[in-house]
Design a protein around this motif. Structure first.
Motif, PDB file in Angstrom:
ATOM      1  N   LYS A   1       0.439  -1.107   0.423  1.00 21.51           N
ATOM      2  CA  LYS A   1      -0.349  -0.406  -0.447  1.00 21.51           C
ATOM      3  C   LYS A   1       0.780   1.458   0.170  1.00 21.51           C
ATOM      4  CE  LYS A   1      -4.230  -1.654   1.699  1.00 21.51           C
ATOM      5  NZ  LYS A   1      -5.425  -1.069   2.944  1.00 21.51           N
ATOM      6  N   LEU A   2       1.591   1.213   0.553  1.00 20.84           N
ATOM      7  CA  LEU A   2       3.221   2.273   1.214  1.00 20.84           C
ATOM      8  C   LEU A   2       3.193   2.679  -1.148  1.00 20.84           C
ATOM      9  CD1 LEU A   2       4.301   4.384   2.176  1.00 20.84           C
ATOM     10  CD2 LEU A   2       5.942   2.538   2.731  1.00 20.84           C
ATOM     11  N   GLY A   3       4.008   1.311  -1.560  1.00 23.06           N
ATOM     12  CA  GLY A   3       4.623   1.683  -2.491  1.00 23.06           C
ATOM     13  C   GLY A   3       3.449   2.171  -3.956  1.00 23.06           C
ATOM     14  N   LEU A   4       2.110   1.393  -3.499  1.00 22.42           N
ATOM     15  CA  LEU A   4       1.769   2.102  -4.521  1.00 22.42           C
ATOM     16  C   LEU A   4       0.865   4.097  -3.700  1.00 22.42           C
ATOM     17  CD1 LEU A   4      -1.484   0.029  -4.245  1.00 22.42           C
ATOM     18  CD2 LEU A   4      -0.475   0.581  -6.326  1.00 22.42           C
ATOM     19  N   ARG A   5       1.124   4.408  -3.000  1.00 19.92           N
ATOM     20  CA  ARG A   5       0.621   5.806  -2.515  1.00 19.92           C
ATOM     21  C   ARG A   5       2.202   5.992  -3.078  1.00 19.92           C
ATOM     22  NH1 ARG A   5       0.929   7.027   3.673  1.00 19.92           N
ATOM     23  NH2 ARG A   5       2.988   7.590   3.226  1.00 19.92           N
ATOM     24  N   LEU A   6       3.104   5.733  -2.759  1.00 19.01           N
ATOM     25  CA  LEU A   6       4.345   6.619  -3.422  1.00 19.01           C
ATOM     26  C   LEU A   6       4.235   6.636  -4.936  1.00 19.01           C
ATOM     27  CD1 LEU A   6       7.085   5.678  -1.310  1.00 19.01           C
ATOM     28  CD2 LEU A   6       6.433   7.967  -0.761  1.00 19.01           C
ATOM     29  N   GLY A   7       3.516   5.132  -6.224  1.00 24.41           N
ATOM     30  CA  GLY A   7       3.851   5.142  -7.108  1.00 24.41           C
ATOM     31  C   GLY A   7       2.658   6.509  -7.262  1.00 24.41           C
ATOM     32  N   LYS A   8       1.314   6.992  -6.944  1.00 22.52           N
ATOM     33  CA  LYS A   8       0.528   8.022  -7.644  1.00 22.52           C
ATOM     34  C   LYS A   8       1.032   9.248  -7.180  1.00 22.52           C
ATOM     35  CE  LYS A   8      -3.430   4.915  -6.598  1.00 22.52           C
ATOM     36  NZ  LYS A   8      -4.794   4.199  -5.355  1.00 22.52           N
ATOM     37  N   GLU A   9       1.558   9.421  -6.205  1.00 20.48           N
ATOM     38  CA  GLU A   9       2.286  11.305  -5.925  1.00 20.48           C
ATOM     39  C   GLU A   9       3.091  10.972  -6.792  1.00 20.48           C
ATOM     40  OE1 GLU A   9       3.819  10.764  -1.388  1.00 20.48           O
ATOM     41  OE2 GLU A   9       1.649  10.707  -0.517  1.00 20.48           O
ATOM     42  N   GLU A  10       3.864  10.555  -6.895  1.00 19.37           N
ATOM     43  CA  GLU A  10       4.684  10.732  -7.938  1.00 19.37           C
ATOM     44  C   GLU A  10       4.857  10.838  -9.302  1.00 19.37           C
ATOM     45  OE1 GLU A  10       7.533  11.659  -6.427  1.00 19.37           O
ATOM     46  OE2 GLU A  10       7.742  12.237  -4.323  1.00 19.37           O
ATOM     47  N   ASN A  11       3.196   9.933  -9.567  1.00 17.40           N
ATOM     48  CA  ASN A  11       2.764   9.667 -11.115  1.00 17.40           C
ATOM     49  C   ASN A  11       3.637   8.366 -11.608  1.00 17.40           C
ATOM     50  OD1 ASN A  11       1.298   9.974 -12.943  1.00 17.40           O
ATOM     51  ND2 ASN A  11       2.279  11.660 -13.751  1.00 17.40           N
ATOM     52  N   ILE A  12       4.130   7.789 -11.200  1.00 14.28           N
ATOM     53  CA  ILE A  12       5.485   6.683 -11.532  1.00 14.28           C
ATOM     54  C   ILE A  12       4.111   5.248 -11.403  1.00 14.28           C
ATOM     55  CG2 ILE A  12       7.742   7.911 -11.594  1.00 14.28           C
ATOM     56  CD1 ILE A  12       8.372   6.055  -9.365  1.00 14.28           C
ATOM     57  N   PRO A  13       4.898   4.120 -12.485  1.00 20.04           N
ATOM     58  CA  PRO A  13       4.046   3.191 -12.576  1.00 20.04           C
ATOM     59  C   PRO A  13       4.688   2.314 -11.626  1.00 20.04           C
ATOM     60  CG  PRO A  13       5.068   3.175 -14.595  1.00 20.04           C
ATOM     61  CD  PRO A  13       5.630   4.372 -13.627  1.00 20.04           C
ATOM     62  N   VAL A  14       3.870   1.291 -10.730  1.00 21.32           N
ATOM     63  CA  VAL A  14       3.659   0.445  -9.771  1.00 21.32           C
ATOM     64  C   VAL A  14       3.748  -1.190 -10.011  1.00 21.32           C
ATOM     65  CG1 VAL A  14       2.978  -0.068  -7.415  1.00 21.32           C
ATOM     66  CG2 VAL A  14       3.244   1.971  -7.681  1.00 21.32           C
ATOM     67  N   VAL A  15       4.342  -1.918 -10.125  1.00 26.38           N
ATOM     68  CA  VAL A  15       4.869  -3.368 -10.340  1.00 26.38           C
ATOM     69  C   VAL A  15       4.459  -4.168  -9.278  1.00 26.38           C
ATOM     70  CG1 VAL A  15       6.092  -5.014 -11.659  1.00 26.38           C
ATOM     71  CG2 VAL A  15       6.121  -2.742 -12.078  1.00 26.38           C
ATOM     72  N   ALA A  16       3.788  -4.941  -8.931  1.00 31.66           N
ATOM     73  CA  ALA A  16       3.898  -5.953  -7.759  1.00 31.66           C
ATOM     74  C   ALA A  16       5.076  -7.379  -8.175  1.00 31.66           C
ATOM     75  CB  ALA A  16       2.258  -6.299  -7.555  1.00 31.66           C
ATOM     76  N   THR A  17       5.310  -7.818  -7.824  1.00 25.28           N
ATOM     77  CA  THR A  17       5.989  -9.161  -8.090  1.00 25.28           C
ATOM     78  C   THR A  17       5.126 -10.279  -6.900  1.00 25.28           C
ATOM     79  OG1 THR A  17       7.581  -9.565  -6.260  1.00 25.28           O
ATOM     80  CG2 THR A  17       8.326  -7.957  -8.765  1.00 25.28           C
ATOM     81  N   MET A  18       4.793 -10.559  -7.492  1.00 17.61           N
ATOM     82  CA  MET A  18       3.697 -12.466  -6.949  1.00 17.61           C
ATOM     83  C   MET A  18       5.075 -13.727  -7.313  1.00 17.61           C
ATOM     84  SD  MET A  18       0.537 -11.943  -8.963  1.00 17.61           S
ATOM     85  CE  MET A  18      -0.559 -10.315  -9.015  1.00 17.61           C
ATOM     86  N   HIS A  19       5.202 -14.307  -5.798  1.00 16.41           N
ATOM     87  CA  HIS A  19       6.277 -15.221  -5.849  1.00 16.41           C
ATOM     88  C   HIS A  19       5.765 -15.699  -4.193  1.00 16.41           C
ATOM     89  CE1 HIS A  19       8.749 -11.450  -4.465  1.00 16.41           C
ATOM     90  NE2 HIS A  19       8.216 -12.061  -3.146  1.00 16.41           N
TER      91      HIS A  19
END
Length: 259
Positions: A1-19
């Motif tokens: 959720k933190l990664g998503l929030r930062l991505g939206k604030e900085e307007n950069i794509p967010v990639v999640a890895t599923m492992h």
């Protein structure tokens, strides 16, 4: 959720890895089907907001769709920077000397956390059957972990102390590559792992792996083609190992295909 929030604030794509098999993890710690379903649902809400999701293999991609991911995760396979040993004879000499092995001995190998999650006690049960059937071998466990005491207790119980050796954690990558190269078969019966790096490292040294059937981490392996798959039964799994070394011509092909 933190990664998503930062991505939206900085307007950069967010990639999640599923492992990871998150649902299994939640259930193991929460001891509750209801809580594990709730947590998985919350997790997938977050993943569904990401720009992309990557899975380590097709099986994991399918699993995350089952969990509730709306799209199809992109498959990005794990890899290794481990290079094949340049001098196999020298590598064998080093490993034989360090772990007191006869060069003609069949060496079975496990590398990873010494944790019951990795199904290490099943390995000991298989070794017990191999010994009962007069199959000559040495087994090397590389790694450390919380269940080392339980592993050693089980080895002692089955009177396998002459057959089993412990290397502890090996941080020297060249030595580790040499251990893989000296080994004849990598045993990895984990039902927990999604795509373990150790099986790829073993393959980089022409050493095939034997997995358990229906394990996610074996999903890139074709039985008797680029690796081996055995049943979750110590007797039958041991029988499979014996059959591997009774067919040296096919073993050479499988080793090359694994690489």
């Amino acid at each position: 959720k933190l990664g998503l929030r930062l991505g939206k604030e900085e307007n950069i794509p967010v990639v999640a890895t599923m492992h990871s098999q998150f649902k299994k993890d939640f259930k193991r710690y929460a001891k509750s089907e209801h809580l594990s379903l709730f947590m998985t649902k919350q997790l997938m809400k977050t993943f569904n907001e990401c720009n992309e999701c990557w899975a380590v293999n097709k099986k994991m991609s399918e699993l995350f769709q089952e969990y509730g991911y709306a799209g199809t995760p992109l498959v990005m396979h794990n890899a290794t920077d481990m290079e094949p040993v340049k001098n196999l004879l020298e590598a064998r000499k080093i490993v034989n000397k360090k772990y007191k092995l006869d060069d003609k001995e069949i060496l079975l190998l496990f590398v990873g956390r010494i944790n019951i999650l990795k199904n290490i006690l099943f390995i000991v049960e298989v070794l017990n059957v191999l010994k009962q059937r007069n199959f000559k071998f040495k087994m090397l466990f590389v790694g450390s972990g919380s269940d080392m005491g339980e592993l050693k207790r089980k080895v002692k119980e089955y009177k396998l102390t002459n057959e089993v050796k412990y290397a502890g954690m090996v941080k020297d990558r060249h030595l580790l590559a040499s251990i893989y190269a000296r080994s004849d078969l990598f045993i990895f019966p984990s039902m927990y792992d999604a795509s373990s790096l150790v099986q790829i490292e073993a393959a980089s040294q022409h050493t095939p792996t034997i997995f358990l059937e229906n394990s996610i981490t074996s999903s890139t392996t074709k039985n008797n083609v680029n690796g081996y798959i055995g049943p979750h039964n110590a007797e039958l799994f041991a029988k499979k190992i014996i059959s591997i070394f009774h067919n040296p011509k096919n073993y050479q092909k499988v080793s090359e295909n694994a690489y």
